[in-house]
Scaffold this motif. Structure first.
Motif, PDB file in Angstrom:
ATOM      1  N   ALA A 146       0.788  -1.227   0.000  1.00 42.89           N
ATOM      2  CA  ALA A 146       0.000   0.000   0.000  1.00 42.89           C
ATOM      3  C   ALA A 146       0.827   1.287   0.000  1.00 42.89           C
ATOM      4  O   ALA A 146       0.239   2.364   0.041  1.00 42.89           O
ATOM      5  CB  ALA A 146      -0.944   0.006   1.207  1.00 42.89           C
ATOM      6  N   LYS A 147       2.142   1.206  -0.061  1.00 47.33           N
ATOM      7  CA  LYS A 147       3.055   2.337  -0.119  1.00 47.33           C
ATOM      8  C   LYS A 147       2.951   3.238   1.118  1.00 47.33           C
ATOM      9  O   LYS A 147       1.992   3.967   1.313  1.00 47.33           O
ATOM     10  CB  LYS A 147       2.842   3.176  -1.376  1.00 47.33           C
ATOM     11  CG  LYS A 147       3.963   4.213  -1.601  1.00 47.33           C
ATOM     12  CD  LYS A 147       3.759   5.013  -2.849  1.00 47.33           C
ATOM     13  CE  LYS A 147       4.883   6.010  -3.040  1.00 47.33           C
ATOM     14  NZ  LYS A 147       4.679   6.883  -4.220  1.00 47.33           N
ATOM     15  N   ILE A 148       3.995   3.172   1.929  1.00 44.55           N
ATOM     16  CA  ILE A 148       4.054   3.957   3.163  1.00 44.55           C
ATOM     17  C   ILE A 148       4.439   5.398   2.842  1.00 44.55           C
ATOM     18  O   ILE A 148       5.426   5.652   2.150  1.00 44.55           O
ATOM     19  CB  ILE A 148       5.060   3.351   4.149  1.00 44.55           C
ATOM     20  CG1 ILE A 148       4.591   1.966   4.588  1.00 44.55           C
ATOM     21  CG2 ILE A 148       5.262   4.261   5.360  1.00 44.55           C
ATOM     22  CD1 ILE A 148       5.623   1.180   5.364  1.00 44.55           C
ATOM     23  N   LEU A 149       3.658   6.331   3.362  1.00 46.04           N
ATOM     24  CA  LEU A 149       3.978   7.749   3.229  1.00 46.04           C
ATOM     25  C   LEU A 149       4.706   8.278   4.455  1.00 46.04           C
ATOM     26  O   LEU A 149       5.688   9.026   4.330  1.00 46.04           O
ATOM     27  CB  LEU A 149       2.689   8.563   3.037  1.00 46.04           C
ATOM     28  CG  LEU A 149       1.835   8.253   1.818  1.00 46.04           C
ATOM     29  CD1 LEU A 149       0.578   9.118   1.824  1.00 46.04           C
ATOM     30  CD2 LEU A 149       2.637   8.474   0.529  1.00 46.04           C
ATOM     31  N   ARG A 150       4.225   7.867   5.635  1.00 48.13           N
ATOM     32  CA  ARG A 150       4.747   8.434   6.883  1.00 48.13           C
ATOM     33  C   ARG A 150       4.712   7.383   7.972  1.00 48.13           C
ATOM     34  O   ARG A 150       3.796   6.562   8.032  1.00 48.13           O
ATOM     35  CB  ARG A 150       3.899   9.638   7.296  1.00 48.13           C
ATOM     36  CG  ARG A 150       4.334  10.341   8.568  1.00 48.13           C
ATOM     37  CD  ARG A 150       3.540  11.642   8.746  1.00 48.13           C
ATOM     38  NE  ARG A 150       3.936  12.355   9.953  1.00 48.13           N
ATOM     39  CZ  ARG A 150       3.242  12.328  11.098  1.00 48.13           C
ATOM     40  NH1 ARG A 150       2.111  11.641  11.182  1.00 48.13           N
ATOM     41  NH2 ARG A 150       3.666  13.012  12.148  1.00 48.13           N
ATOM     42  N   CYS A 151       5.721   7.422   8.846  1.00 46.20           N
ATOM     43  CA  CYS A 151       5.812   6.459   9.937  1.00 46.20           C
ATOM     44  C   CYS A 151       6.262   7.192  11.203  1.00 46.20           C
ATOM     45  O   CYS A 151       7.249   7.931  11.174  1.00 46.20           O
ATOM     46  CB  CYS A 151       6.804   5.351   9.567  1.00 46.20           C
ATOM     47  SG  CYS A 151       6.878   4.001  10.738  1.00 46.20           S
ATOM     48  N   LYS A 228       8.574   9.337   5.030  1.00 45.04           N
ATOM     49  CA  LYS A 228       8.810  10.293   6.112  1.00 45.04           C
ATOM     50  C   LYS A 228       8.715   9.532   7.433  1.00 45.04           C
ATOM     51  O   LYS A 228       7.734   8.832   7.691  1.00 45.04           O
ATOM     52  CB  LYS A 228       7.772  11.414   6.074  1.00 45.04           C
ATOM     53  CG  LYS A 228       7.861  12.292   4.833  1.00 45.04           C
ATOM     54  CD  LYS A 228       6.780  13.365   4.851  1.00 45.04           C
ATOM     55  CE  LYS A 228       6.873  14.248   3.599  1.00 45.04           C
ATOM     56  NZ  LYS A 228       5.810  15.290   3.584  1.00 45.04           N
ATOM     57  N   LEU A 229       9.746   9.665   8.255  1.00 50.43           N
ATOM     58  CA  LEU A 229       9.775   8.913   9.511  1.00 50.43           C
ATOM     59  C   LEU A 229      10.270   9.801  10.640  1.00 50.43           C
ATOM     60  O   LEU A 229      11.234  10.551  10.472  1.00 50.43           O
ATOM     61  CB  LEU A 229      10.665   7.675   9.380  1.00 50.43           C
ATOM     62  CG  LEU A 229      10.663   6.700  10.565  1.00 50.43           C
ATOM     63  CD1 LEU A 229      10.770   5.261  10.092  1.00 50.43           C
ATOM     64  CD2 LEU A 229      11.793   6.999  11.556  1.00 50.43           C
ATOM     65  N   VAL A 230       9.616   9.703  11.778  1.00 55.09           N
ATOM     66  CA  VAL A 230      10.069  10.399  12.980  1.00 55.09           C
ATOM     67  C   VAL A 230      10.046   9.397  14.132  1.00 55.09           C
ATOM     68  O   VAL A 230       9.139   8.576  14.238  1.00 55.09           O
ATOM     69  CB  VAL A 230       9.204  11.637  13.288  1.00 55.09           C
ATOM     70  CG1 VAL A 230       7.775  11.247  13.594  1.00 55.09           C
ATOM     71  CG2 VAL A 230       9.809  12.460  14.415  1.00 55.09           C
ATOM     72  N   ALA A 231      11.078   9.461  14.971  1.00 58.08           N
ATOM     73  CA  ALA A 231      11.206   8.481  16.055  1.00 58.08           C
ATOM     74  C   ALA A 231      11.534   9.170  17.374  1.00 58.08           C
ATOM     75  O   ALA A 231      12.204  10.205  17.409  1.00 58.08           O
ATOM     76  CB  ALA A 231      12.300   7.464  15.726  1.00 58.08           C
TER      77      ALA A 231
END
Length: 344
Positions: A146-151, A228-231
């Motif tokens: 489903a194609k990840i946009l943001r995590c 886009k990823l933020v942790a």
């Protein structure tokens, strides 16, 4: 004829795991050499039923070794990995020293095995950060669907990720609390026993820690630069295994049931997801296991096409030693490396 393999950093937590996993998985090694710093020379380590005597790094001739599994820290790797690679030995490095080098593949075999062919530029392959490794194993099959946009990720990372001294500190502090002794913090900036510390690695100018930056940069390199990823990375009083609360936003629709079905069939993943007390995996249960466990899969009502899930894995195994050995297996299985003794 089998391969000659060196484990560099053989006396550390990850090095010992590498030796165990090489034997457990039946890696085709005719000879395994245990290597560490000069102060560990002569120390004995186990390799299956055999006992290996550790050799000092500077005394090893890597020109007749096929593969070096490196877990000796970033500074040692920066100095030695290029030398070992130039000697004709393929280095699989567990440190952060070469992960973002464009000429060094950063590999999780279940995710981007095809990228391994780029290793010949420097004879070095990088192993990702432990928290990244388990994350991308879980994200890859969902991204394909489903194609990840943001995590958005919050980690709950065990003390073993900071080494044996950190494990000893948790044990010592825990005991001190129970007997009312003073609690001393040496390895960590604050007490770790019965606490949670939102600080792993050094702080950067933007307020993120380097561990958080690693998760972002490495996920982009391994999986997709457009994600886009933020942790937020947190150290918790657990000895082994990292856990992650993961919130994903997709470009296309995907239900929780679809995600469970996809992940059940995905390499390296094991879904344990019952909507009942205990119907999920905890770090304690994942310790000593190879799988990336996924639980609590549910739809996120706060975004379109969103999922939330809980991801747990043994950081010493999949996050480090196991992934390193799997990279070596990929080299062998794809015929990208041959034993030097065969051509001698």
């Amino acid at each position: 004829m089998g391969y000659k393999v060196a484990v560099v950093g053989a006396t550390g937590n990850v090095g010992r795991e590498m030796l165990d996993i090489l034997k457990e998985r039946g890696f085709p090694a005719d000879e395994v050499v245990a290597v560490a710093s000069r102060r560990s020379q002569g120390v004995e380590v186990s390799y299956g039923d055999a006992t290996l005597r550790v050799k000092a790094l500077e005394h090893v001739d890597f020109s007749d070794i096929d593969i070096a599994l490196m877990s000796a820290g970033g500074e040692t790797s920066k100095e030695w990995s290029p030398k070992i690679g130039k000697a004709g030995c393929v280095v699989i490095d567990n440190s952060s020293a070469f992960r973002m080098d464009p000429d060094v593949p950063l590999i999780v075999p279940e995710v981007n095995a095809d990228a391994i062919s780029g290793f010949s530029k420097k004879n070095i392959i990088a192993n990702p950060n432990c928290s990244t490794a388990q994350l991308v194993v879980a994200l890859k099959p969902l991204h394909d669907k489903a194609k990840i946009l943001r995590c958005v990720v919050a980690t709950y990372q065990s003390v073993s990720g900071a080494g044996k001294e950190a494990m000893d500190e948790l044990f010592t502090q825990t005991r001190a609390v129970f007997v009312s002794d003073p609690v001393e913090a040496k390895k960590f900036p604050k007490r770790i026993a019965f606490n949670a510390i939102p600080h792993i690695d050094v702080f950067m100018e933007d307020g993120f820690t380097k561990e958080e930056w690693k998760m972002t940069a490495e996920t982009k390199k391994i999986l997709d630069p457009k994600i886009k990823l933020v942790a937020t990375c947190v150290r918790v009083p657990v000895f082994i295994s990292h856990a992650e609360a993961v919130h994903i936003e997709f470009a296309g629709p995907i239900t929780a049931d679809e995600a469970r079905d996809i992940l059940r069939e995905a390499p390296g993943c094991l879904v344990i997801d019952k909507h009942e007390p205990g119907g999920y995996i905890t770090p304690y249960e994942a310790a000593g296991e190879d799988a990336t466990y996924i639980s609590r899969i549910r739809e996120d009502p706060t975004v379109d096409n969103g999922l939330a899930m809980w991801v747990v894995s043994d950081n010493l195994r999949k996050g480090a030693a196991l992934n390193t050995v799997q990279i070596a297996e990929t080299l062998v299985n794809r015929g990208l490396i041959s034993p030097k003794k065969d051509t001698a």
